[in-house]
Design a protein around this motif. Structure first.
Motif, short mmCIF file in Angstrom:
data_model
loop_
_atom_site.label_atom_id
_atom_site.label_comp_id
_atom_site.label_asym_id
_atom_site.label_seq_id
_atom_site.Cartn_x
_atom_site.Cartn_y
_atom_site.Cartn_z
N PHE A 85 0.68 -1.02 0.30
CA PHE A 85 -0.55 0.10 0.69
C PHE A 85 0.63 1.56 0.43
O PHE A 85 0.56 2.65 -1.02
N ARG A 86 2.22 1.17 1.00
CA ARG A 86 2.32 2.34 0.93
C ARG A 86 3.17 3.02 0.01
O ARG A 86 3.51 4.01 -0.55
N THR A 87 3.90 2.19 -0.39
CA THR A 87 4.69 2.17 -1.89
C THR A 87 3.55 2.53 -3.09
O THR A 87 4.38 3.63 -3.88
N LEU A 88 2.87 2.08 -3.52
CA LEU A 88 1.71 2.15 -4.32
C LEU A 88 1.27 4.00 -3.74
O LEU A 88 1.10 4.67 -4.99
N TYR A 89 0.83 3.90 -2.99
CA TYR A 89 0.50 5.38 -2.88
C TYR A 89 1.47 6.49 -2.91
O TYR A 89 0.95 7.71 -3.67
N GLN A 90 2.97 6.18 -2.57
CA GLN A 90 4.09 7.03 -2.80
C GLN A 90 4.30 6.88 -4.21
O GLN A 90 4.58 8.17 -4.48
N ILE A 91 3.55 6.15 -5.20
CA ILE A 91 4.54 6.44 -6.71
C ILE A 91 3.35 7.31 -7.63
O ILE A 91 3.21 8.16 -7.99
N LEU A 92 2.05 6.22 -6.89
CA LEU A 92 0.36 7.53 -7.16
C LEU A 92 0.57 8.91 -6.67
O LEU A 92 0.65 9.93 -7.48
N ASP A 93 1.36 9.50 -5.66
CA ASP A 93 1.55 10.46 -5.36
C ASP A 93 2.85 11.51 -5.98
O ASP A 93 2.20 12.52 -5.87
N ASP A 94 3.26 10.83 -6.31
CA ASP A 94 4.55 11.15 -7.13
C ASP A 94 4.35 11.79 -8.16
O ASP A 94 4.25 13.01 -9.50
N ILE A 95 2.67 11.07 -8.86
CA ILE A 95 2.54 11.38 -10.39
C ILE A 95 1.26 12.03 -10.10
O ILE A 95 0.29 12.86 -11.18
N GLY A 96 1.09 12.10 -9.31
CA GLY A 96 -0.23 12.71 -8.54
C GLY A 96 -1.35 12.83 -9.36
O GLY A 96 -2.65 13.06 -9.68
N ALA A 97 -1.60 11.43 -8.82
CA ALA A 97 -2.97 11.35 -8.97
C ALA A 97 -3.03 10.24 -7.00
O ALA A 97 -4.64 9.29 -8.15
N THR A 98 -3.16 10.58 -6.41
CA THR A 98 -3.81 11.06 -4.92
C THR A 98 -5.23 11.20 -4.27
O THR A 98 -5.42 10.83 -3.90
N ILE A 99 -5.60 12.17 -5.74
CA ILE A 99 -6.41 13.09 -5.19
C ILE A 99 -8.06 12.09 -5.21
O ILE A 99 -7.77 10.97 -6.20
N LEU A 138 4.76 -6.77 -6.00
CA LEU A 138 4.11 -5.57 -6.30
C LEU A 138 5.55 -5.32 -7.48
O LEU A 138 5.38 -4.76 -8.45
N ILE A 139 6.36 -5.49 -7.55
CA ILE A 139 7.59 -5.90 -8.89
C ILE A 139 7.37 -5.79 -10.01
O ILE A 139 7.02 -5.33 -10.94
N TYR A 140 6.03 -7.57 -9.86
CA TYR A 140 5.50 -8.11 -11.22
C TYR A 140 4.44 -6.75 -11.66
O TYR A 140 4.51 -6.78 -12.68
N ASP A 141 3.88 -6.63 -10.66
CA ASP A 141 2.84 -5.83 -11.54
C ASP A 141 3.41 -4.26 -11.79
O ASP A 141 2.89 -4.23 -12.79
N LEU A 142 3.87 -3.46 -11.57
CA LEU A 142 4.68 -2.58 -12.11
C LEU A 142 5.56 -3.29 -13.42
O LEU A 142 5.43 -2.70 -14.11
N HIS A 143 6.17 -4.02 -13.48
CA HIS A 143 7.22 -4.29 -14.39
C HIS A 143 5.93 -4.68 -15.17
O HIS A 143 6.71 -4.82 -16.98
#
Length: 342
Positions: A85-99, A138-143
């Motif tokens: 959750f935290r990792t995904l959240y962090q990524i979404l946050d950085d690309i500005g999709a956490t609203i 998670l690596i697989y999903d991103l990959h």
DNA sequence: GTTCCACAGGAAAATATGGAGG
DNA sequence: CCTCCATATTTTCCTGTGGAAC
């Protein structure tokens, strides 16, 4: 004394990376397809601490962003963001999709969906300390998402592979591998010398002293720069014109202590008691550690929990485990084993 | 050898924690 | 203040391993 403190700070990415041309080029070539708007493969960067894994990864992505307009980049430290959750959240946050993401109303897979639907510019995702991730799927999903180019940073590749499942192992094996080794003393000297040139006034430290630092740091650039920073800040605080050998001597110890203290601070009170017991009573087996620990605190945790503490502290490099079964004993890591400044 | 037992560490259930919304 | 819910930590239960005693 200090001209620009930024260049001595941890996490600083220099304009030019010393002695890592091959690795920089290698990693750049993996990301190359992005310059043509095509998906890039996953890259794996491995090597011991302080060899510039994070630095090279950030450097390469920054340079890529200079070249190409439509590229985003995000950096996640998986040690601090170890849950999916935290990792995904962090990524979404950085690309500005956490609203409008709230922990309660947002089910898990919603985050993945959101990443999959993301149609902004291609994004380089740097996963630092990826072996600390508790759920490597998670690596697989991103990959498998073309939109994202993943750079995985880990200490040892075996430890990374041993924790992911087979389908991902076979995929990762075919992806590009950047391996980094410890710096030689000459190379460390060059790095220190460059930082000194930008960060400090002229003549505050001698070449001989820089070599001494390089020698004491044993190939670890993070430690070497930490020593230099510590020495400079002591000299600055005490209004010295230059860094004396006495200051340097203290700085070397100080830099090591700081790194250790950082890990120590992250321990819970119970974990700290366990650590103190091992520190004070030398090599011990888990049973005796637990006995002493039970004596020492009011509401002791169970043996199983203490075993988890012990293996966690072994991971943090605070303790050392010897033996694989009944013969296992835990002891303090010998930080004096690395050569001191003389 | 064989047996025994402490150990490692996974899985899952149980419990504690923390933060948002009432 | 309290409740609710997701997350974090701990406990319980477990299997497999290998050293030590026999």
């Amino acid at each position: 004394m200090i001209r620009d403190a930024r260049v001595l700070r941890a996490g600083f990415v220099p304009r030019e990376v010393e002695h890592r041309d091959a690795e920089v080029n290698h990693l750049s070539s993996v990301l190359e397809p992005i310059t043509n708007g095509e998906p890039a493969d996953t890259a794996i960067v491995t090597g011991p601490s302080g060899v510039g894994k994070t630095c090279v990864s950030k450097f390469v992505t920054e340079r890529l962003r200079e070249e190409v307009l439509d590229v985003e980049a995000t950096y996640v430290n998986c040690w601090r963001n170890y849950s999916r959750f935290r990792t995904l959240y962090q990524i979404l946050d950085d690309i500005g999709a956490t609203i409008d993401i709230h922990r309660q109303s947002t089910p898990h897979d919603e985050l993945i969906d959101r990443l999959q639907q993301y149609d902004g510019p291609r994004t380089v995702v740097i996963l630092d300390e990826v072996d600390q991730l508790e759920d490597p799927s998670l690596i697989y999903d991103l990959h498998s998402m073309e939109q994202f180019a993943v750079i995985c940073i880990a200490n040892k590749e075996e430890e990374l592979f041993s924790r992911v499942d087979d389908r991902l192992v076979s995929r990762l094996r075919s992806s590009e591998h950047v391996r980094m080794d410890k710096y030689h003393n000459e190379q460390l000297y060059d790095i220190l010398s460059a930082r000194t040139k930008w960060g400090l006034e002229n003549g505050v430290i001698t070449d001989k002293q820089l070599y001494q630092i390089a020698d004491a740091a044993a190939g670890d650039a993070r430690l070497a720069i930490g020593m230099l920073r510590s020495a400079a800040s002591t000299a600055d605080r005490e209004n010295h014109e230059e860094i004396t050998n006495d200051i340097l001597l203290d700085a070397a110890e100080d830099a090591r202590a700081q790194i250790k203290q950082k890990s120590l601070d992250s321990l819970t009170p119970h974990q700290r008691v366990v650590y103190d017991i091992v520190r004070d009573h030398g090599p011990l087996g888990p049973s005796e550690i637990h006995d002493r620990y039970t004596e020492a605190v009011d509401d002791p945790r169970t043996k199983r929990t203490v075993r988890t503490y012990l293996s966690k502290m072994a991971q943090y490099n605070l303790l050392e485990a010897e033996g694989t079964s009944r013969d296992r004993e835990y002891s303090l890591v010998d930080s004096a084993a690395t050569s001191p400044i003389q």
